[in-house]
Each structure stands twice: as structure tokens, then as C-alpha cells.
Design an enzyme around this catalytic site. Structure first.
Site, PDB file in Angstrom:
ATOM      1  N   HIS A  20      11.336  -3.821   1.864  1.00  0.00           N
ATOM      2  CA  HIS A  20      10.888  -2.543   0.951  1.00  0.00           C
ATOM      3  C   HIS A  20      12.273  -2.835  -0.914  1.00  0.00           C
ATOM      4  O   HIS A  20      11.478  -3.108  -2.214  1.00  0.00           O
ATOM      5  CB  HIS A  20      10.702  -0.986   1.198  1.00  0.00           C
ATOM      6  CG  HIS A  20       9.973  -0.613   2.174  1.00  0.00           C
ATOM      7  ND1 HIS A  20       9.464   0.102   3.225  1.00  0.00           N
ATOM      8  CD2 HIS A  20       8.548  -0.839   1.454  1.00  0.00           C
ATOM      9  CE1 HIS A  20       9.163   0.255   3.850  1.00  0.00           C
ATOM     10  NE2 HIS A  20       8.131  -0.776   3.046  1.00  0.00           N
ATOM     11  N   LYS A  44       0.042   8.262   8.996  1.00  0.00           N
ATOM     12  CA  LYS A  44       1.213   8.256  10.035  1.00  0.00           C
ATOM     13  C   LYS A  44       1.740   9.757  10.437  1.00  0.00           C
ATOM     14  O   LYS A  44       1.671  10.179   9.752  1.00  0.00           O
ATOM     15  CB  LYS A  44       2.142   6.933   9.139  1.00  0.00           C
ATOM     16  CG  LYS A  44       0.860   5.842   8.920  1.00  0.00           C
ATOM     17  CD  LYS A  44       2.970   5.135   8.670  1.00  0.00           C
ATOM     18  CE  LYS A  44       1.694   4.065   8.390  1.00  0.00           C
ATOM     19  NZ  LYS A  44       2.551   2.563   7.059  1.00  0.00           N
ATOM     20  N   ARG A  94       2.548  -8.781   2.786  1.00  0.00           N
ATOM     21  CA  ARG A  94       3.782  -9.962   3.735  1.00  0.00           C
ATOM     22  C   ARG A  94       2.363 -10.921   4.272  1.00  0.00           C
ATOM     23  O   ARG A  94       3.314 -12.097   3.933  1.00  0.00           O
ATOM     24  CB  ARG A  94       4.025  -8.707   5.400  1.00  0.00           C
ATOM     25  CG  ARG A  94       4.817  -7.915   4.650  1.00  0.00           C
ATOM     26  CD  ARG A  94       5.718  -6.754   5.598  1.00  0.00           C
ATOM     27  NE  ARG A  94       4.094  -5.784   5.862  1.00  0.00           N
ATOM     28  CZ  ARG A  94       4.097  -5.011   6.740  1.00  0.00           C
ATOM     29  NH1 ARG A  94       4.737  -5.278   7.783  1.00  0.00           N
ATOM     30  NH2 ARG A  94       3.117  -4.774   7.015  1.00  0.00           N
ATOM     31  N   SER A 132       8.492  -0.931   9.270  1.00  0.00           N
ATOM     32  CA  SER A 132       9.400   0.100   9.599  1.00  0.00           C
ATOM     33  C   SER A 132       8.942   0.403  10.584  1.00  0.00           C
ATOM     34  O   SER A 132       9.995   0.491  11.754  1.00  0.00           O
ATOM     35  CB  SER A 132       8.501   1.227   8.866  1.00  0.00           C
ATOM     36  OG  SER A 132       8.658   1.104   7.432  1.00  0.00           O
TER      37      SER A 132
HETATM   38  N1  COA Z   1       9.060  -5.425   3.677  1.00  0.00           N
HETATM   39  C1  COA Z   1       9.007  -5.181   4.578  1.00  0.00           C
HETATM   40  N2  COA Z   1       7.771  -4.473   4.664  1.00  0.00           N
HETATM   41  C2  COA Z   1       6.593  -3.732   4.513  1.00  0.00           C
HETATM   42  C3  COA Z   1       6.610  -4.284   3.170  1.00  0.00           C
HETATM   43  C4  COA Z   1       7.916  -4.750   2.560  1.00  0.00           C
HETATM   44  N3  COA Z   1       8.044  -5.524   1.607  1.00  0.00           N
HETATM   45  N4  COA Z   1       5.839  -3.756   2.624  1.00  0.00           N
HETATM   46  C5  COA Z   1       5.339  -2.810   2.973  1.00  0.00           C
HETATM   47  N5  COA Z   1       5.851  -2.850   4.638  1.00  0.00           N
HETATM   48  C6  COA Z   1       5.323  -2.464   5.748  1.00  0.00           C
HETATM   49  C7  COA Z   1       6.054  -0.665   6.117  1.00  0.00           C
HETATM   50  O1  COA Z   1       7.243  -1.073   6.643  1.00  0.00           O
HETATM   51  C8  COA Z   1       4.779  -0.606   6.742  1.00  0.00           C
HETATM   52  O2  COA Z   1       5.426  -0.058   8.199  1.00  0.00           O
HETATM   53  P1  COA Z   1       4.807   0.240   9.320  1.00  0.00           P
HETATM   54  O3  COA Z   1       3.190   0.315   9.233  1.00  0.00           O
HETATM   55  O4  COA Z   1       5.101  -0.378  10.019  1.00  0.00           O
HETATM   56  O5  COA Z   1       4.722   1.850   8.220  1.00  0.00           O
HETATM   57  C9  COA Z   1       3.509  -0.928   6.520  1.00  0.00           C
HETATM   58  O6  COA Z   1       3.887  -2.255   5.673  1.00  0.00           O
HETATM   59  C10 COA Z   1       2.489   0.060   5.371  1.00  0.00           C
HETATM   60  O7  COA Z   1       3.242   0.588   4.915  1.00  0.00           O
HETATM   61  P2  COA Z   1       3.588   1.463   3.458  1.00  0.00           P
HETATM   62  O8  COA Z   1       4.119   0.157   2.496  1.00  0.00           O
HETATM   63  O9  COA Z   1       4.936   2.049   3.889  1.00  0.00           O
HETATM   64  O10 COA Z   1       2.249   1.728   3.183  1.00  0.00           O
HETATM   65  P3  COA Z   1       1.802   2.775   3.845  1.00  0.00           P
HETATM   66  O11 COA Z   1       0.572   1.691   3.850  1.00  0.00           O
HETATM   67  O12 COA Z   1       2.437   3.657   5.069  1.00  0.00           O
HETATM   68  O13 COA Z   1       0.861   3.766   2.745  1.00  0.00           O
HETATM   69  C11 COA Z   1      -0.260   5.357   1.367  1.00  0.00           C
HETATM   70  C12 COA Z   1      -0.326   4.412   2.581  1.00  0.00           C
HETATM   71  C13 COA Z   1       1.232   5.850   1.304  1.00  0.00           C
HETATM   72  C14 COA Z   1      -0.175   4.642  -0.318  1.00  0.00           C
HETATM   73  C15 COA Z   1      -1.442   5.813   1.907  1.00  0.00           C
HETATM   74  O14 COA Z   1      -1.357   6.436   2.604  1.00  0.00           O
HETATM   75  C16 COA Z   1      -1.395   6.934   0.538  1.00  0.00           C
HETATM   76  O15 COA Z   1      -1.948   6.864  -1.060  1.00  0.00           O
HETATM   77  N6  COA Z   1      -1.423   8.277   0.268  1.00  0.00           N
HETATM   78  C17 COA Z   1      -1.944   9.559  -0.254  1.00  0.00           C
HETATM   79  C18 COA Z   1      -2.896   9.903   0.239  1.00  0.00           C
HETATM   80  C19 COA Z   1      -4.629   9.384  -0.773  1.00  0.00           C
HETATM   81  O16 COA Z   1      -4.329   8.822  -1.510  1.00  0.00           O
HETATM   82  N7  COA Z   1      -4.687   8.693   0.448  1.00  0.00           N
HETATM   83  C20 COA Z   1      -6.288   8.406  -0.250  1.00  0.00           C
HETATM   84  C21 COA Z   1      -6.056   6.750  -0.336  1.00  0.00           C
HETATM   85  S1  COA Z   1      -7.604   5.556  -1.038  1.00  0.00           S
END
Ligand code: COA
Length: 172
Positions: A20, A44, A94, A132
Site C-alpha cells: 500500500h 471484512k 496485483r 493484509s
Molecule cells: N500491495 C499489497 N496488497 C494490496 C495492495 C498493494 N498495493 N493493494 C491491495 N492489496 C491487498 C490488501 O492488503 C487487501 O488484502 P486482504 O483482502 O487480505 O485484506 C486486498 O488487496 C484488497 O483490500 P483493500 O485494498 O484494503 O481494499 P478492500 O477490498 O478491503 O476495500 C472498500 C474495499 C473499502 C473499497 C469497499 O468495501 C468499500 O467501498 N466500502 C465502503 C462502502 C461502499 O461504498 N460499499 C459499496 C461498494 S460498491
């Protein structure tokens, strides 16, 4: 005069990893301001509370770049982006396996608000294999995660698991 471009980089960040951090730093070459938006509403089951996730992200990124801001948000992501006066959503990719979920998220967000565009950046190759979840899985069993996460996150994970956070549970 050119308008300042603010990108919103949303995620659960449970916890923030070096993947990140790398993406946030690189994105600053493209945008005047990057807001790391830590989601309260996530499908999550986070290991860290919202306050802890925000604090760790702030500590990891440090105050060296005034163009990077970390803040929590709740409710619908696209509404928050609009409230923040931005029209750019930034996400990292990724591997091909990320694509389906990211495509779905981007299209849903576009359907909710057509004026918001999702921009993808490739994660640096060094971080392709980390997430993560995988970092937490290794840390929970005493594995060495040095170099994969910022120092403050490494310490926080060690403390969490020393306090007896369940290692078997999939906090994803
Ligand atoms: N390097 C390493 N890992 C990475 C990365 C990077 N550059 N980019 C993403 N990842 C990993 C993260 O560690 C994470 O791993 P995990 O699944 O083991 O936790 C995964 O890829 C993606 O997670 P993250 O980037 O944190 O995004 P998310 O998918 O958890 O986020 C939200 C989702 C928050 C954007 C989404 O739930 C949201 O928009 N919530 C708000 C409510 C909403 O509007 N909902 C409707 C959406 S249509």
C-alpha cells in the site's frame, strides 16, 4: 490555472502493508493530493479497530508529505468521494485474480455515480504476493514479517497476537 487533482485511495487497510505504501507514494507522481480513506463499512471482519487502522496508516506514512492525508470514512464510498470534492478513485491491482473483484467494484461505483472515475495502478512487483490477510496469517503464527509492513504495523501485529487475538480466525 490548473485545478488541483485529489485522488481517493480507499481500503480496509487491516493493516496497511508496504505494498500500500509503495502505491501511495507512486500515486503522488500523478496527483497533487492523495487521501488514504480507511473504511468503517467493510465486508471484512477487521483485526484492528477503525481508530487503530487510521493511526497505523498515519504513523506509517508520516508527516513528510503534506500531499498525503489519512482519514476514516463511513457510508457509501462514492458519496464520500463527492463530499471530498474529488472525482478520482484510486485502486491497486496485483494480479489477474484481483481484476474480477476490482472490475465489479469499479462498475458498481460508476453505476452509483457516473462522474467518478476509477484509476488503477499496478502494484510494484516486490509486493505482488502480499496481502493484509497473508501478512496477518504469518504474524499470528510467529512468522517473520519484517520488511513486508512498516515498523509500527509489525509492532502492532506482534502486540495484538501476544494479547491473544485468535490466530485461527480469518480476519479478512
Ligand atoms: N500491495 C499489497 N496488497 C494490496 C495492495 C498493494 N498495493 N493493494 C491491495 N492489496 C491487498 C490488501 O492488503 C487487501 O488484502 P486482504 O483482502 O487480505 O485484506 C486486498 O488487496 C484488497 O483490500 P483493500 O485494498 O484494503 O481494499 P478492500 O477490498 O478491503 O476495500 C472498500 C474495499 C473499502 C473499497 C469497499 O468495501 C468499500 O467501498 N466500502 C465502503 C462502502 C461502499 O461504498 N460499499 C459499496 C461498494 S460498491
Amino acid at each position: 490555472m490548473r485545478q488541483e487533482r485529489t485522488a481517493i485511495y480507499p481500503g480496509t487497510f487491516d493493516p496497511l502493508t508496504n505494498g500500500h505504501v509503495s502505491l501511495i507514494r507512486r500515486s503522488r507522481e500523478l496527483f497533487d493530493r492523495v487521501v488514504v480513506a480507511v473504511a468503517a463499512d467493510t465486508p471484512k471482519d477487521p483485526l484492528f479497530t477503525l481508530e487503530e487502522r487510521v493511526r497505523l496508516a498515519r504513523e506509517a506514512i508520516g508527516g513528510s508529505d503534506p500531499g498525503i492525508v489519512v482519514e476514516p470514512f463511513d457510508g457509501l464510498l462514492v458519496d464520500y468521494v463527492a463530499r471530498r470534492g474529488s472525482c478520482i478513485l484510486l485502486r491497486g491491482l496485483r494480479a489477474v485474480s484481483d481484476f474480477e473483484y476490482e472490475f465489479q467494484l469499479a462498475l458498481m461505483n460508476r453505476r452509483l455515480r457516473r462522474d467518478i472515475q476509477t484509476v488503477f495502478l499496478m502494484t510494484d512487483y516486490q509486493w505482488l504476493y502480499i496481502s493484509s490477510t497473508i501478512v496477518k496469517a504469518a504474524a499470528s503464527l510467529g512468522g517473520n514479517i519484517h520488511g513486508l509492513v512498516p515498523g509500527c504495523v509489525e509492532r502492532a501485529l506482534r502486540e495484538k497476537y501476544a494479547q491473544g487475538a485468535p490466530s485461527g480466525k480469518r480476519h479478512a
